[in-house]
Design a protein around this motif. Structure first.
Motif, short mmCIF file in Angstrom:
data_model
loop_
_atom_site.label_atom_id
_atom_site.label_comp_id
_atom_site.label_asym_id
_atom_site.label_seq_id
_atom_site.Cartn_x
_atom_site.Cartn_y
_atom_site.Cartn_z
N ILE A 27 -24.45 -21.83 28.11
CA ILE A 27 -25.23 -20.80 28.81
C ILE A 27 -25.01 -20.93 30.31
N LYS A 28 -25.05 -22.18 30.78
CA LYS A 28 -24.83 -22.37 32.22
C LYS A 28 -23.48 -21.82 32.65
N ASP A 43 -40.39 -29.54 25.86
CA ASP A 43 -39.31 -28.69 26.37
C ASP A 43 -39.17 -27.48 25.46
N PRO A 44 -39.64 -26.31 25.90
CA PRO A 44 -39.61 -25.14 25.03
C PRO A 44 -38.20 -24.67 24.73
N TYR A 45 -37.21 -25.20 25.45
CA TYR A 45 -35.83 -24.80 25.22
C TYR A 45 -35.07 -25.87 24.44
N LEU A 66 -21.79 -19.39 31.42
CA LEU A 66 -21.56 -17.93 31.26
C LEU A 66 -21.52 -17.21 32.60
N ALA A 112 -38.09 -28.71 18.52
CA ALA A 112 -36.95 -29.63 18.51
C ALA A 112 -37.39 -30.99 19.01
N ASP A 113 -36.43 -31.75 19.46
CA ASP A 113 -36.68 -33.16 19.74
C ASP A 113 -37.82 -33.37 20.72
N SER A 117 -39.74 -22.71 16.57
CA SER A 117 -38.69 -23.38 17.35
C SER A 117 -39.20 -24.71 17.86
N PHE A 167 -34.88 -26.57 21.44
CA PHE A 167 -34.25 -26.21 20.16
C PHE A 167 -32.81 -25.77 20.38
N LEU A 168 -32.47 -25.52 21.62
CA LEU A 168 -31.07 -25.27 21.97
C LEU A 168 -30.37 -26.61 22.09
N ASP A 228 -25.22 -25.82 23.77
CA ASP A 228 -25.62 -24.42 23.97
C ASP A 228 -26.10 -24.20 25.39
N ARG A 229 -26.86 -25.17 25.87
CA ARG A 229 -27.37 -24.98 27.23
C ARG A 229 -26.24 -24.95 28.22
#
Lengths: 357, 357
Positions: free
Chosen positions: A354-355, A341-343, A357, A336-337, A334, A345-346, A350-351
């Protein structure tokens, strides 16, 4: 930056294109050459470790790392589950291999290592036997006629022209099926014959022990009536307490382990003190001309299975895959740019989903 | 018998469907519950090992095995290459995870572990901090603002409602980008502020050290002017000689390692003698009610990264993949009709073609 996944079908494509014999020859040559030029600065190979358990079935799951310093590292994970053939119609040994770039840690490739484990084990015996077995070897004896026996025969038949292959297995159905399993190998007219354990041992110039003998139940043959220049490839002993070769034979033989630390721990070398053990495979190959003098004596190659062998064959197969365009590139990691930032790839969307939800 | 390959895209699908926060909550809960009911008979978790090298770049490639006895074994391979972000635009930590059936050795699944490594490290700090940090925690301090700082903030923000998040990084460009990287997290109005190292330390109720400090160059802050009930999550120390926390602070604190043997070898516990070290994470969670009494003291969670955390998250992700129908089944292992023939994945035709070559 993708990972190349080689499926069993990709391996089949490679073997078909390259040729099974050519691949064996390349593995034998590469192992010989690597040992010949081996230098502790070039490779880092720790002893393998694993999980050993008795539930739900007796089994062993091991990881075997090897690193070519400054280049690639490989890791083979290998399972040994002797109930597999009968209970699951699966090989005793199942295995996968992974290779990594050591500059970045990138996961370069994944491939089956079930077939390569068999192939490289045959290749290792071929390398050792070419140095230690009698030049006029005509008879191969096999104790144990399962999967690893096939690749022992294959590897050795690339170096020796056998007249007779004598085989014994405690399970008659296994020895009965050996000839048909060996039908794809080029044996130059060698006769494959079932024989009693005594006759296998008495007539062999080279003897391979390739058994799943239980711990504490070895050895698998007796030190009686053997040829003076016999060479043994002890292949099945790869577990603490598991032995195949009689201690008296080891004591009076020139014993060469593939990887000393490991052989002392889990090979037939368990039965020996340090001073009884000869050179390891690297030293044997480096001074091959000297050690051919041992051909008149009984000699034993204690083959526990060595991560360098796996590393070499993984490199060969990845090379062929690249040349043939085999394998499926998959973005496994995974990334990404933003590497910080380990997240990342979202996607932003998507983020925010998620917020919400 | 195929292997499920979860690509980065599959992981994205899972995270989007499940929700990033829900996944973090599930990981925190599963880690807590697993520790609470932990029994040495249930799991086998050896210390991790790896290759550590300086060429071509300083790096570390480690394998982290964990087995749930009688069920599945996982292996995470994790690379730590601090030059990655600047030189290759890649994360410092790259990782993959594998899971195996211990009845047969079958390779069940492969997945990215780069994102899971970050997530589970945040979850581990959340589990420890929930027990050891002051209940009225309002200020989180971050020393180091890279990838792992994001998931520390994420994990902790699921347990605490921060008013202020103070951050310091020796590289100003890294701290400058932190706010945008954290934009996807639900922080309930917490203010993210850059601060001097001194101010981060002085104001923090919880302090996370998440640095790539070089061996021999730590600690990364001073034991001066800290709050009396400070809780530290020491996350970056995971290498012999690499330390983040001042020894005097460790000596006067209640120190809980994730995995004692590993923390003594490569965590901040390297600086302590055995008698200075408190319960490990399992013992902490098992007696959580007792250890909440330590909230008034300074406390340190020495998080070296533990294979149990990875095992748990790999299981969670494989479970979601199955439920969502994510992942690509690939026949990786070369298994064919005859488990006793390692070449039987080749068709008869292929073998005879090979013979004819």
């Amino acid at each position: 930056m993708k990972t190349i996944i080689l499926s069993a079908e990709d391996i089949r494509t490679i073997v078909t294109a390259v040729g099974l014999d050519t691949l064996m020859d390349q593995t034998i040559d590469a192992l010989y050459t690597t040992c010949r030029h081996y230098d502790d600065d070039k490779y880092t190979i720790p002893i393998r470790r694993g999980f050993n358990y008795h539930h739900p079935k007796p089994g062993l799951l091991e990881w075997m790392p090897a690193m070519q310093n400054g280049s690639t590292a490989s890791l083979k994970i290998v399972g040994y589950h002797p109930a597999n053939p009968v209970e699951h119609h699966l090989p005793t040994i199942l295995s996968v291999g992974l290779t990594f770039n050591t500059e970045t840690g990138h996961f370069i490739g994944l491939l089956d290592a079930t077939f390569p484990t068999a192939l490289r084990t045959g290749a290792a015996s071929a390398v050792a036997s070419r140095i230690l077995a009698a030049a006029d070897t005509k008879v191969l004896g096999l104790i144990g006629a399962g999967a690893q026996a096939i690749s022992q025969l294959h590897g050795l038949s690339r170096v020796f022209e056998f007249e007779d292959v004598l085989l014994y297995d405690i399970d008659r159905s296994v020895s009965n099926s050996f000839r048909s399993r060996a039908a794809g190998l080029q044996l130059h007219g060698a006769r494959i014959k079932q024989a009693s354990l005594v006759d296998v041992c008495r007539n062999a110039d080279i003897l391979c022990t390739v058994t799943s003998v239980a711990t504490g139940k070895g050895p698998v043959f007796q030190d009686v009536d053997l040829k003076p220049g016999l060479h043994v490839n002890a292949v099945g002993s790869d577990f603490p307490g598991k032995i195949e070769v009689p201690r008296s034979l080891l004591k009076r033989s020139f014993v060469c382990p593939d990887f000393r630390e490991q052989a002392i721990h889990e090979g037939d070398c368990q039965q020996l003190s340090a001073s009884d053990i000869g050179p390891n495979l690297i030293e044997l190959v480096k001074s091959a001309d000297t050690y051919t003098e041992k051909r008149d004596d009984t000699t034993v190659f204690d083959s526990t299975g060595w991560a360098l062998e796996d590393h070499i064959l993984i490199e060969i197969l990845m090379h062929h895959a690249h040349a043939l365009g085999c394998g499926t590139p998959v973005q496994v990691e995974s990334i990404a740019d933003d590497p910080r930032d380990p997240y990342s790839f979202l996607s932003t969307e998507d983020r925010f989903n998620i917020k919400a939800l």
